[in-house]
Design a protein around this motif. Structure first.
Motif, PDB file in Angstrom:
ATOM      1  N   PHE A  59       0.799  -0.787  -0.023  1.00 37.19           N
ATOM      2  CA  PHE A  59      -0.520   0.274   0.222  1.00 37.19           C
ATOM      3  C   PHE A  59       1.163   1.973   0.057  1.00 37.19           C
ATOM      4  N   VAL A  60       1.872   1.425   1.091  1.00 38.07           N
ATOM      5  CA  VAL A  60       2.378   2.200   0.676  1.00 38.07           C
ATOM      6  C   VAL A  60       3.725   2.722  -0.263  1.00 38.07           C
ATOM      7  N   ALA A  61       4.167   1.784  -0.861  1.00 35.77           N
ATOM      8  CA  ALA A  61       5.037   1.447  -2.006  1.00 35.77           C
ATOM      9  C   ALA A  61       3.638   2.638  -3.442  1.00 35.77           C
ATOM     10  N   GLN A  62       2.643   1.965  -3.276  1.00 35.00           N
ATOM     11  CA  GLN A  62       2.019   2.344  -4.545  1.00 35.00           C
ATOM     12  C   GLN A  62       1.264   4.216  -4.193  1.00 35.00           C
ATOM     13  N   VAL A  63       0.602   4.127  -3.251  1.00 33.03           N
ATOM     14  CA  VAL A  63       0.188   5.533  -2.381  1.00 33.03           C
ATOM     15  C   VAL A  63       1.365   6.045  -3.430  1.00 33.03           C
ATOM     16  N   ALA A  64       2.833   6.632  -2.148  1.00 34.21           N
ATOM     17  CA  ALA A  64       3.379   6.995  -2.317  1.00 34.21           C
ATOM     18  C   ALA A  64       3.778   7.775  -3.876  1.00 34.21           C
ATOM     19  N   ALA A  65       4.185   6.561  -4.415  1.00 32.71           N
ATOM     20  CA  ALA A  65       4.053   7.432  -5.672  1.00 32.71           C
ATOM     21  C   ALA A  65       4.034   7.618  -6.558  1.00 32.71           C
ATOM     22  N   VAL A  66       2.081   7.375  -6.303  1.00 30.63           N
ATOM     23  CA  VAL A  66       1.358   8.555  -6.658  1.00 30.63           C
ATOM     24  C   VAL A  66       1.063   9.923  -6.216  1.00 30.63           C
ATOM     25  N   LEU A  67       0.861   9.982  -4.574  1.00 33.94           N
ATOM     26  CA  LEU A  67       1.104  11.534  -4.056  1.00 33.94           C
ATOM     27  C   LEU A  67       2.350  11.810  -4.019  1.00 33.94           C
ATOM     28  N   ASP A  68       3.528  11.439  -4.257  1.00 33.52           N
ATOM     29  CA  ASP A  68       4.537  11.875  -5.456  1.00 33.52           C
ATOM     30  C   ASP A  68       3.767  12.804  -6.901  1.00 33.52           C
ATOM     31  N   GLY A  69       3.776  11.789  -6.623  1.00 33.13           N
ATOM     32  CA  GLY A  69       3.316  12.705  -8.639  1.00 33.13           C
ATOM     33  C   GLY A  69       2.501  13.716  -9.037  1.00 33.13           C
ATOM     34  N   LEU A  70       1.399  13.663  -7.891  1.00 27.64           N
ATOM     35  CA  LEU A  70       0.526  15.016  -8.590  1.00 27.64           C
ATOM     36  C   LEU A  70       1.196  16.647  -8.201  1.00 27.64           C
ATOM     37  N   ARG A  71       0.849  17.638  -8.774  1.00 30.33           N
ATOM     38  CA  ARG A  71       1.235  18.825  -9.053  1.00 30.33           C
ATOM     39  C   ARG A  71      -0.130  19.763  -8.529  1.00 30.33           C
ATOM     40  N   ASP A  72       0.421  21.061  -8.014  1.00 28.41           N
ATOM     41  CA  ASP A  72      -0.660  21.508  -8.346  1.00 28.41           C
ATOM     42  C   ASP A  72      -0.966  22.333  -9.393  1.00 28.41           C
ATOM     43  N   PRO A  73      -1.603  23.481  -9.902  1.00 31.45           N
ATOM     44  CA  PRO A  73      -1.505  24.162 -10.906  1.00 31.45           C
ATOM     45  C   PRO A  73      -0.419  24.776 -11.323  1.00 31.45           C
ATOM     46  N   ALA A  74       0.240  25.312 -10.062  1.00 32.13           N
ATOM     47  CA  ALA A  74       1.747  26.201 -10.450  1.00 32.13           C
ATOM     48  C   ALA A  74       3.062  25.355 -10.994  1.00 32.13           C
ATOM     49  N   GLN A 130      -8.128  -1.566  -3.447  1.00 33.91           N
ATOM     50  CA  GLN A 130      -8.973  -1.974  -4.075  1.00 33.91           C
ATOM     51  C   GLN A 130      -9.768  -1.440  -4.859  1.00 33.91           C
ATOM     52  N   ASP A 131      -9.330  -0.078  -3.623  1.00 34.40           N
ATOM     53  CA  ASP A 131      -9.834   1.295  -4.723  1.00 34.40           C
ATOM     54  C   ASP A 131      -8.619   2.143  -5.109  1.00 34.40           C
ATOM     55  N   PRO A 132      -8.513   1.742  -6.577  1.00 40.35           N
ATOM     56  CA  PRO A 132      -7.334   2.471  -7.346  1.00 40.35           C
ATOM     57  C   PRO A 132      -6.880   4.135  -6.198  1.00 40.35           C
ATOM     58  N   PRO A 133      -5.517   3.896  -5.729  1.00 39.33           N
ATOM     59  CA  PRO A 133      -5.460   5.403  -4.969  1.00 39.33           C
ATOM     60  C   PRO A 133      -4.714   6.370  -6.782  1.00 39.33           C
ATOM     61  N   GLU A 134      -4.312   6.220  -8.391  1.00 40.35           N
ATOM     62  CA  GLU A 134      -4.951   6.009  -9.008  1.00 40.35           C
ATOM     63  C   GLU A 134      -5.976   7.402  -8.887  1.00 40.35           C
ATOM     64  N   THR A 172     -19.748  16.385  -5.408  1.00 40.82           N
ATOM     65  CA  THR A 172     -19.542  15.617  -6.701  1.00 40.82           C
ATOM     66  C   THR A 172     -19.457  14.277  -6.904  1.00 40.82           C
ATOM     67  N   SER A 173     -19.017  13.472  -7.662  1.00 41.17           N
ATOM     68  CA  SER A 173     -18.452  11.912  -8.171  1.00 41.17           C
ATOM     69  C   SER A 173     -17.959  11.850  -8.944  1.00 41.17           C
ATOM     70  N   VAL A 174     -16.593  10.792  -8.982  1.00 44.23           N
ATOM     71  CA  VAL A 174     -16.030  10.198  -9.699  1.00 44.23           C
ATOM     72  C   VAL A 174     -15.613   8.489  -9.962  1.00 44.23           C
ATOM     73  N   GLU A 175     -16.228   8.559 -10.742  1.00 40.55           N
ATOM     74  CA  GLU A 175     -16.200   6.652 -11.082  1.00 40.55           C
ATOM     75  C   GLU A 175     -15.019   6.508 -11.416  1.00 40.55           C
ATOM     76  N   TYR A 176     -14.581   5.098 -11.243  1.00 41.42           N
ATOM     77  CA  TYR A 176     -14.204   4.363 -11.284  1.00 41.42           C
ATOM     78  C   TYR A 176     -14.091   2.803 -11.343  1.00 41.42           C
ATOM     79  N   ASP A 177     -13.134   2.043 -11.576  1.00 43.23           N
ATOM     80  CA  ASP A 177     -13.800   0.682 -11.291  1.00 43.23           C
ATOM     81  C   ASP A 177     -12.496  -0.020 -10.384  1.00 43.23           C
ATOM     82  N   ARG A 178     -13.196  -0.984  -9.734  1.00 42.31           N
ATOM     83  CA  ARG A 178     -13.044  -1.899  -8.432  1.00 42.31           C
ATOM     84  C   ARG A 178     -12.074  -2.604  -8.920  1.00 42.31           C
ATOM     85  N   VAL A 179     -11.168  -2.841  -8.235  1.00 39.92           N
ATOM     86  CA  VAL A 179     -10.023  -4.264  -8.575  1.00 39.92           C
ATOM     87  C   VAL A 179     -10.199  -5.345  -7.073  1.00 39.92           C
ATOM     88  N   GLU A 180     -10.190  -6.726  -7.626  1.00 37.90           N
ATOM     89  CA  GLU A 180      -9.351  -7.698  -6.632  1.00 37.90           C
ATOM     90  C   GLU A 180      -8.729  -7.418  -5.727  1.00 37.90           C
TER      91      GLU A 180
END
Length: 327
Positions: free
Chosen positions: A20-35, A103-107, A196-204
């Motif tokens: 979990f940490v490996a996947q979520v940290a990678a996603v969070l490190d890739g986030l950028r603000d509008p600037a 199962q809820d993709p952090p992406e 509001t909502s964001v749709e996604y596909d849940r995984v196994e």
């Protein structure tokens, strides 16, 4: 720059912490603000009385990255209480509850953050389908959402779990709610704000096993309905009035029949059917009343929702202050 707090309730999930940490940290490190600057973030685990090495795995992750921290509860208080603890200890401008099973993709967090920047205070994830669930679970889940939204004024989005983005002002409102019987999806709906909502596909689920069974899901469903609606109490007034009216009409029928045709001996079967039916209805109504009375007892005790045994790591704001001081 925005501070994101990812809140993760866990119980006996030692195998899932690392992936979990490996996947979520990678996603969070890739986030950028509008600037174009990197977002500031923290992952806050809530260890809900784990009996395995879950806490040790979290400590290991914290030593490798101080942005990963944890609140360890003194015992198992349940997921709703653990999630409440996470909301109270999170420091981010936006707070994102998510399960550790991935199962809820952090992406999806990037899409949620984009909708938040458009002005929405709550962005909840909605599953496009429930193919990862068994057929009985899909059917009961659909039935529950329909029943809850029919009975309650606070409508919860269908097929939306706890995975969502919450603005700080929403979190502050929920943290001020005093009730001990907590159904978080109902509290999220009650708080209002622009949603509001964001749709996604849940995984196994790839690591570990779910801690929920049908009995726990049934208990959660009862908590959800009784915490959000008084219709189950009110319905017995209407049902009682209906039965009384039918009884009155039947008594009138017997009176007329007796006057016209004389007295006859009623059948044993019909008498027992009426007695057992009315007795069962009375016991059922007492059971519904007992559910509400039990919740009143819990609220009257005014005990804490959870008890913290230990904290691992410093909040993101404290770490920033340490860096500014040259620590």
């Amino acid at each position: 720059m925005t501070t994101l707090s990812v809140v993760v309730p866990v119980k006996d999930e030692e195998e899932a912490i690392g992936p979990f940490v490996a996947q979520v940290a990678a996603v969070l490190d890739g986030l950028r603000d509008p600037a174009g600057a990197a977002e500031r973030w923290e992952i806050l685990f809530i260890d809900d009385g784990s009996q395995d090495a879950t806490l040790a795995a979290i400590i290991t992750a914290n030593l490798a990255d101080p942005r990963i921290r944890a609140i360890s509860l003194s015992r198992n208080f349940g997921k709703e209480a653990a999630l409440s603890a996470g909301l109270e200890h999170a420091v981010g401008q936006v707070v994102i509850p998510i399960d550790v099973d991935l199962q809820d993709p952090p992406e999806v967090i990037a899409a949620m953050l984009a909708r938040w920047r458009e002005g929405f205070e709550v962005v909840y994830g909605v599953r496009r389908n429930r193919l990862t669930d068994s057929l009985p679970k899909r059917m009961t889940a659909d039935l529950y959402y329909r029943a809850h939204n029919w009975l309650s004024m606070d409508k919860i989005p269908e097929h939306a779990g706890d995975f969502r983005l919450l603005d700080r002002k929403v979190v502050d409102v929920i943290n001020r709610m005093p009730e001990r019987n907590r159904f978080m999806k109902g509290l999220f709906a009650w708080s209002g704000f622009r949603q509001t909502s964001v749709e996604y596909d849940r995984v196994e689920r790839k690591v570990g096993q779910t801690k929920f069974n049908y009995w726990k899901l049934w208990t959660l469903a009862i908590d959800g309905i009784t915490s959000a609606s008084t219709v189950p109490l009110r319905v017995w007034s209407y049902l009682g009035a209906g039965i009384a009216l039918i009884s009155l009409l039947y008594a009138g029928f017997l009176l007329v029949r007796t006057m016209l045709f004389g007295v006859d001996v009623p059948g044993y079967a019909s008498m027992m059917t009426a007695i057992l039916f009315l007795g069962g209805m009375q016991l059922l109504s007492l059971g519904v009343l007992g559910e509400y009375v039990g919740r009143l007892l819990v609220e009257a005790k005014h005990r804490p929702i959870y008890v913290v045994r230990d904290e691992i790591g410093a909040p993101a704001t404290d770490m920033d202050a340490m860096k500014m001081d040259g620590a």
